[in-house]
Enzyme design. Structure first.
Site, PDB file in Angstrom:
ATOM      1  N   LYS A 219       8.862  51.536  11.462  1.00  0.00           N
ATOM      2  CA  LYS A 219       9.837  52.362  10.725  1.00  0.00           C
ATOM      3  C   LYS A 219      10.960  52.889  11.637  1.00  0.00           C
ATOM      4  O   LYS A 219      10.867  52.822  12.873  1.00  0.00           O
ATOM      5  CB  LYS A 219       9.077  53.513  10.065  1.00  0.00           C
ATOM      6  CG  LYS A 219       8.103  53.063   8.973  1.00  0.00           C
ATOM      7  CD  LYS A 219       7.410  54.267   8.344  1.00  0.00           C
ATOM      8  CE  LYS A 219       6.523  53.848   7.174  1.00  0.00           C
ATOM      9  NZ  LYS A 219       5.863  55.043   6.553  1.00  0.00           N
TER      10      LYS A 219
ATOM     11  N   TYR B 103       9.343  50.789  -2.406  1.00  0.00           N
ATOM     12  CA  TYR B 103       8.460  51.953  -2.600  1.00  0.00           C
ATOM     13  C   TYR B 103       8.383  52.401  -4.059  1.00  0.00           C
ATOM     14  O   TYR B 103       8.012  53.546  -4.321  1.00  0.00           O
ATOM     15  CB  TYR B 103       8.927  53.118  -1.723  1.00  0.00           C
ATOM     16  CG  TYR B 103       8.449  53.038  -0.283  1.00  0.00           C
ATOM     17  CD1 TYR B 103       7.085  53.087   0.033  1.00  0.00           C
ATOM     18  CD2 TYR B 103       9.352  52.953   0.772  1.00  0.00           C
ATOM     19  CE1 TYR B 103       6.643  53.029   1.346  1.00  0.00           C
ATOM     20  CE2 TYR B 103       8.914  52.900   2.103  1.00  0.00           C
ATOM     21  CZ  TYR B 103       7.555  52.938   2.373  1.00  0.00           C
ATOM     22  OH  TYR B 103       7.111  52.893   3.674  1.00  0.00           O
TER      23      TYR B 103
ATOM     24  N   ASN C 227       6.154  58.516  10.337  1.00  0.00           N
ATOM     25  CA  ASN C 227       4.846  58.167  10.902  1.00  0.00           C
ATOM     26  C   ASN C 227       4.797  56.751  11.476  1.00  0.00           C
ATOM     27  O   ASN C 227       3.740  56.149  11.608  1.00  0.00           O
ATOM     28  CB  ASN C 227       3.756  58.399   9.848  1.00  0.00           C
ATOM     29  CG  ASN C 227       3.988  57.603   8.586  1.00  0.00           C
ATOM     30  OD1 ASN C 227       4.912  56.801   8.504  1.00  0.00           O
ATOM     31  ND2 ASN C 227       3.143  57.808   7.594  1.00  0.00           N
TER      32      ASN C 227
ATOM     33  N   HIS D 160       4.175  51.195   8.566  1.00  0.00           N
ATOM     34  CA  HIS D 160       3.685  50.972   7.198  1.00  0.00           C
ATOM     35  C   HIS D 160       2.707  49.810   7.221  1.00  0.00           C
ATOM     36  O   HIS D 160       2.898  48.845   7.974  1.00  0.00           O
ATOM     37  CB  HIS D 160       4.841  50.609   6.252  1.00  0.00           C
ATOM     38  CG  HIS D 160       4.377  50.038   4.940  1.00  0.00           C
ATOM     39  ND1 HIS D 160       4.062  50.832   3.860  1.00  0.00           N
ATOM     40  CD2 HIS D 160       4.105  48.754   4.564  1.00  0.00           C
ATOM     41  CE1 HIS D 160       3.641  50.047   2.864  1.00  0.00           C
ATOM     42  NE2 HIS D 160       3.655  48.791   3.265  1.00  0.00           N
TER      43      HIS D 160
ATOM     44  N   GLU E 178       4.162  42.581  -1.032  1.00  0.00           N
ATOM     45  CA  GLU E 178       5.026  43.093   0.035  1.00  0.00           C
ATOM     46  C   GLU E 178       5.474  41.981   0.997  1.00  0.00           C
ATOM     47  O   GLU E 178       6.600  42.008   1.496  1.00  0.00           O
ATOM     48  CB  GLU E 178       4.306  44.218   0.777  1.00  0.00           C
ATOM     49  CG  GLU E 178       4.134  45.454  -0.109  1.00  0.00           C
ATOM     50  CD  GLU E 178       3.480  46.626   0.600  1.00  0.00           C
ATOM     51  OE1 GLU E 178       3.504  47.731   0.035  1.00  0.00           O
ATOM     52  OE2 GLU E 178       2.934  46.448   1.710  1.00  0.00           O
TER      53      GLU E 178
HETATM   54  P1  ADP Z   1       0.553  55.217   3.775  1.00  0.00           P
HETATM   55  O1  ADP Z   1       1.846  54.799   4.474  1.00  0.00           O
HETATM   56  O2  ADP Z   1      -0.449  55.766   4.755  1.00  0.00           O
HETATM   57  O3  ADP Z   1      -0.021  54.129   2.913  1.00  0.00           O
HETATM   58  P2  ADP Z   1       1.498  56.501   1.331  1.00  0.00           P
HETATM   59  O4  ADP Z   1       1.517  55.135   0.733  1.00  0.00           O
HETATM   60  O5  ADP Z   1       0.759  57.591   0.612  1.00  0.00           O
HETATM   61  O6  ADP Z   1       0.915  56.467   2.838  1.00  0.00           O
HETATM   62  O7  ADP Z   1       2.983  57.024   1.534  1.00  0.00           O
HETATM   63  C1  ADP Z   1       4.018  56.145   1.894  1.00  0.00           C
HETATM   64  C2  ADP Z   1       4.873  56.811   2.938  1.00  0.00           C
HETATM   65  O8  ADP Z   1       5.521  57.943   2.364  1.00  0.00           O
HETATM   66  C3  ADP Z   1       4.110  57.402   4.147  1.00  0.00           C
HETATM   67  O9  ADP Z   1       3.797  56.437   5.120  1.00  0.00           O
HETATM   68  C4  ADP Z   1       5.108  58.424   4.644  1.00  0.00           C
HETATM   69  O10 ADP Z   1       6.172  57.821   5.401  1.00  0.00           O
HETATM   70  C5  ADP Z   1       5.663  58.966   3.335  1.00  0.00           C
HETATM   71  N1  ADP Z   1       4.905  60.143   2.887  1.00  0.00           N
HETATM   72  C6  ADP Z   1       3.641  60.176   2.396  1.00  0.00           C
HETATM   73  N2  ADP Z   1       3.252  61.423   2.069  1.00  0.00           N
HETATM   74  C7  ADP Z   1       4.332  62.229   2.354  1.00  0.00           C
HETATM   75  C8  ADP Z   1       4.583  63.621   2.244  1.00  0.00           C
HETATM   76  N3  ADP Z   1       3.652  64.457   1.774  1.00  0.00           N
HETATM   77  N4  ADP Z   1       5.796  64.094   2.637  1.00  0.00           N
HETATM   78  C9  ADP Z   1       6.732  63.241   3.117  1.00  0.00           C
HETATM   79  N5  ADP Z   1       6.570  61.917   3.230  1.00  0.00           N
HETATM   80  C10 ADP Z   1       5.380  61.406   2.873  1.00  0.00           C
HETATM   81 MG    MG Z   2       0.836  53.247   1.219  1.00  0.00          MG
END
Ligand code: ADP
Ligand code: MG
Length: 140
Positions: A11, A51, A114, A117, A128
């Protein structure tokens, strides 16, 4: 266990800090082979489409803005049980909750920024991978 393919994205927070090589070393160190890879700049429409499963979430708009804030590296990773293995190596969504040695623990900044992905199921991985790569772009 079977050999699977999964979609990985390094990212914008990670491309901005020039740690794509360190993240790739983590993948290759646990037998996740990088069988396709390209560095691209997403459009807002592409980020929103990628997304769309999160469209109703409170963080959706902010997430899409973040994903277009800089380049990303999209990749296909291949290996035994690659989808769940990759997610284990990434760690929990929030770096604050991620286990030691995981990418998000080591490199993640916030729950949004973070660093990586990863697809979360075989169905998601197929969608994807096809979102970013055609068959001829996956070298194996
Ligand atoms: P993951 O990437 O672990 O599969 P999710 O699919 O739940 O997590 O979320 C997609 C992305 O959205 C996350 O990787 C993160 O970048 C962002 N995200 C998730 N939860 C939050 C939150 N509470 N606040 C801000 N951004 C978030
Ligand atoms: Mg996810």
């Amino acid at each position: 266990m079977a050999v699977e393919r999964t979609l990985s994205i390094i990212k914008p927070d990670a491309t901005a800090r020039d740690i794509t090589g360190k993240i790739n070393a983590k993948f290759e160190g646990v037998s996740l082979r990088i069988v396709a890879q390209k560095r691209i700049r997403l459009t807002l429409a592409q980020a929103q489409a990628f997304y769309e499963v999160h469209a109703e979430r409170s963080f959706y708009d902010e997430l899409c803005e973040y994903m277009v804030s800089g380049p990303v590296v999209v990749q296909v990773l291949e290996g035994e049980d690659a989808i769940s293995h990759h997610r284990d190596v990434m760690g929990a969504t929030n770096p604050a909750n991620a286990a030691d040695e995981t990418i998000r623990k080591e490199f993640g900044v916030t729950v949004q920024e973070n660093s990586v992905h990863g697809s979360d199921s075989p169905e998601t991985a197929a969608r994807e991978i096809a979102f970013f790569f055609s068959q001829v772009e996956i070298a194996g």
